[in-house]
Design a protein around this motif. Structure first.
Motif, PDB file in Angstrom:
ATOM      1  N   CYS A 112       2.873  11.866   8.904  1.00 20.14           N
ATOM      2  CA  CYS A 112       3.371  13.116   8.328  1.00 20.14           C
ATOM      3  C   CYS A 112       2.251  13.721   7.469  1.00 20.14           C
ATOM      4  O   CYS A 112       1.744  13.075   6.554  1.00 20.14           O
ATOM      5  CB  CYS A 112       4.610  12.858   7.475  1.00 20.14           C
ATOM      6  N   ARG A 113       1.869  14.959   7.757  1.00 19.72           N
ATOM      7  CA  ARG A 113       0.708  15.547   7.097  1.00 19.72           C
ATOM      8  C   ARG A 113       1.065  16.596   6.045  1.00 19.72           C
ATOM      9  O   ARG A 113       0.189  17.080   5.341  1.00 19.72           O
ATOM     10  CB  ARG A 113      -0.214  16.181   8.134  1.00 19.72           C
ATOM     11  N   GLU A 114       2.337  16.970   5.954  1.00 21.13           N
ATOM     12  CA  GLU A 114       2.735  17.979   4.979  1.00 21.13           C
ATOM     13  C   GLU A 114       3.974  17.518   4.231  1.00 21.13           C
ATOM     14  O   GLU A 114       4.841  16.846   4.796  1.00 21.13           O
ATOM     15  CB  GLU A 114       3.024  19.324   5.665  1.00 21.13           C
ATOM     16  N   PRO A 140      -4.029  11.422  -2.145  1.00 17.65           N
ATOM     17  CA  PRO A 140      -4.579  10.415  -1.210  1.00 17.65           C
ATOM     18  C   PRO A 140      -4.327  10.815   0.239  1.00 17.65           C
ATOM     19  O   PRO A 140      -3.311  11.432   0.570  1.00 17.65           O
ATOM     20  CB  PRO A 140      -3.794   9.147  -1.575  1.00 17.65           C
ATOM     21  N   ALA A 141      -5.277  10.474   1.080  1.00 16.61           N
ATOM     22  CA  ALA A 141      -5.143  10.756   2.509  1.00 16.61           C
ATOM     23  C   ALA A 141      -5.302   9.457   3.286  1.00 16.61           C
ATOM     24  O   ALA A 141      -5.861   8.483   2.790  1.00 16.61           O
ATOM     25  CB  ALA A 141      -6.194  11.773   2.953  1.00 16.61           C
ATOM     26  N   SER A 142      -4.799   9.456   4.523  1.00 15.00           N
ATOM     27  CA  SER A 142      -4.873   8.251   5.350  1.00 15.00           C
ATOM     28  C   SER A 142      -5.252   8.618   6.776  1.00 15.00           C
ATOM     29  O   SER A 142      -4.508   9.308   7.466  1.00 15.00           O
ATOM     30  CB  SER A 142      -3.525   7.518   5.360  1.00 15.00           C
ATOM     31  N   HIS A 143      -6.430   8.160   7.208  1.00 15.52           N
ATOM     32  CA  HIS A 143      -6.804   8.362   8.603  1.00 15.52           C
ATOM     33  C   HIS A 143      -5.928   7.513   9.518  1.00 15.52           C
ATOM     34  O   HIS A 143      -5.704   7.860  10.675  1.00 15.52           O
ATOM     35  CB  HIS A 143      -8.270   8.011   8.806  1.00 15.52           C
ATOM     36  N   ARG A 260      -7.214  -0.764  17.150  1.00  8.34           N
ATOM     37  CA  ARG A 260      -8.242  -1.531  16.440  1.00  8.34           C
ATOM     38  C   ARG A 260      -8.760  -0.734  15.236  1.00  8.34           C
ATOM     39  O   ARG A 260      -8.913  -1.276  14.131  1.00  8.34           O
ATOM     40  CB  ARG A 260      -9.395  -1.859  17.386  1.00  8.34           C
ATOM     41  N   LEU A 261      -8.985   0.558  15.442  1.00 12.15           N
ATOM     42  CA  LEU A 261      -9.467   1.391  14.351  1.00 12.15           C
ATOM     43  C   LEU A 261      -8.399   1.548  13.273  1.00 12.15           C
ATOM     44  O   LEU A 261      -8.703   1.527  12.078  1.00 12.15           O
ATOM     45  CB  LEU A 261      -9.881   2.766  14.886  1.00 12.15           C
ATOM     46  N   GLU A 262      -7.136   1.680  13.691  1.00  9.83           N
ATOM     47  CA  GLU A 262      -6.050   1.803  12.720  1.00  9.83           C
ATOM     48  C   GLU A 262      -5.989   0.560  11.834  1.00  9.83           C
ATOM     49  O   GLU A 262      -5.840   0.666  10.610  1.00  9.83           O
ATOM     50  CB  GLU A 262      -4.715   1.995  13.435  1.00  9.83           C
ATOM     51  N   GLU A 268      -8.999  -1.395   4.918  1.00  7.55           N
ATOM     52  CA  GLU A 268      -9.867  -0.752   3.923  1.00  7.55           C
ATOM     53  C   GLU A 268      -9.038  -0.110   2.822  1.00  7.55           C
ATOM     54  O   GLU A 268      -9.392  -0.175   1.644  1.00  7.55           O
ATOM     55  CB  GLU A 268     -10.743   0.295   4.603  1.00  7.55           C
ATOM     56  N   GLU A 269      -7.917   0.510   3.216  1.00  2.00           N
ATOM     57  CA  GLU A 269      -7.051   1.140   2.212  1.00  2.00           C
ATOM     58  C   GLU A 269      -6.433   0.101   1.276  1.00  2.00           C
ATOM     59  O   GLU A 269      -6.306   0.321   0.077  1.00  2.00           O
ATOM     60  CB  GLU A 269      -5.955   1.958   2.900  1.00  2.00           C
ATOM     61  N   LEU A 270      -6.046  -1.056   1.835  1.00  2.60           N
ATOM     62  CA  LEU A 270      -5.464  -2.114   1.011  1.00  2.60           C
ATOM     63  C   LEU A 270      -6.480  -2.652   0.010  1.00  2.60           C
ATOM     64  O   LEU A 270      -6.141  -2.986  -1.138  1.00  2.60           O
ATOM     65  CB  LEU A 270      -4.959  -3.252   1.903  1.00  2.60           C
ATOM     66  N   LYS A 271      -7.739  -2.733   0.414  1.00  2.27           N
ATOM     67  CA  LYS A 271      -8.775  -3.232  -0.487  1.00  2.27           C
ATOM     68  C   LYS A 271      -9.022  -2.272  -1.642  1.00  2.27           C
ATOM     69  O   LYS A 271      -9.391  -2.684  -2.731  1.00  2.27           O
ATOM     70  CB  LYS A 271     -10.079  -3.440   0.296  1.00  2.27           C
ATOM     71  N   ARG A 272      -8.830  -0.978  -1.387  1.00  2.00           N
ATOM     72  CA  ARG A 272      -9.099   0.021  -2.428  1.00  2.00           C
ATOM     73  C   ARG A 272      -7.979   0.094  -3.446  1.00  2.00           C
ATOM     74  O   ARG A 272      -8.174   0.585  -4.554  1.00  2.00           O
ATOM     75  CB  ARG A 272      -9.302   1.394  -1.801  1.00  2.00           C
TER      76      ARG A 272
END
Length: 273
Positions: A112-114, A140-143, A260-262, A268-272
């Protein structure tokens, strides 16, 4: 103002009570670039019928369901399903009632982007709103969330191609071509992937999984076109079979790259945090 900068919100009740004349006016506005959004989607009994009645570009998921996401797994599943429905239909999903960071992140990871809600800002007078915009505040954003919508689009599109071919063989190519004349096969999938890959996804250049997607996506795009051309000339099923197998193979390859990329991005998000 330019028509493409205007979005009109319509309730389900209003959508279902529109007259033929009203629908004609809506179509005229849509052709000029104006967008329509269904407000409070999911609160009535006929939301799906309302989508059929008018060319909505946006679904605004009801705040009642969104607010219950933290306390109700069923509510969370319904919200995610509504977001997915919007994505499948090529529409934008807007979540109303964003009041906590937990809900924000859950929606963000669903693609969901909005959204709108007190967690971001309460309604403001014009001068305070302008000041907020000029402050450059961001959220915050999430790829990974964007990847989910791209992944879902690819799976749905692959299924749609298979159904299209079956329909062409069973009911005649002319009828099938007529039913899809406004939406060529593969267009939604290519548009969704390209919008992400050449847009927000460019920050991931250099990532092996990201770079690996270019070739299978190009092959899938070519195969979509080949299938449509073969079906248009009423090719035999045996002639379509190799193309369908090729499409399925590279769809699986691309889905593997996306998953795999997800996973990498989520870690990476969890580490931050």
């Amino acid at each position: 103002i330019p028509p493409e900068h205007l979005r009109l919100e319509v309730t389900e009740a209003a959508a279902l009570s529109t007259s033929p004349q009203m629908r004609e006016w809506v179509q005229r506005l849509v052709k000029r670039g104006v967008e329509f959004a269904m407000d409070d989607f999911g609160t009535g009994y006929s939301s799906l019928d309302a989508i059929r009645q008018l060319p909505f570009a946006t679904l605004k998921v009801d705040q009642g369901m969104v607010r219950e996401m933290e306390s109700s797994e069923r509510a969370a599943m319904l919200v995610h399903a509504n977001v997915s429905l919007a994505q499948v239909l090529g529409m934008e999903a807007v979540a109303e009632g964003l009041e906590t960071e937990t809900i924000y992140r859950a929606l963000m990871h669903s693609g969901c982007r909005e959204g709108q809600g007190y967690w971001m800002s309460r309604p403001l007078p014009l001068d305070e709103y302008v000041a907020l915009v000029r402050s450059g505040r961001s959220w915050p954003a999430s790829h990974a969330g964007l990847l989910r919508s791209v992944l879902l689009n690819h799976v749905i599109e692959l299924r749609r191609v298979m159904d299209w071919v079956y329909s062409a063989r069973r009911s005649g190519v002319a009828h099938a071509m007529e039913s899809t004349r406004h939406q060529p096969l593969g267009e939604r999938s290519r548009a969704a992937f390209t919008a992400w890959y050449d847009g927000a996804g460019t920050v991931l250049r250099g990532n092996p999984a990201y770079e690996a997607m270019r070739v299978p996506n190009a092959i899938m795009s070519e195969t979509y076109d080949a299938i449509q051309a073969e079906a248009a000339r009423d090719a035999d099923p045996e002639e379509l079979a190799p193309l369908l197998r090729k499409l399925s193979h590279y769809a699986v390859v691309l889905i593997g790259d996306l998953l795999r990329l997800e996973s990498e991005l989520l870690l990476e998000e969890l580490k931050r945090k």
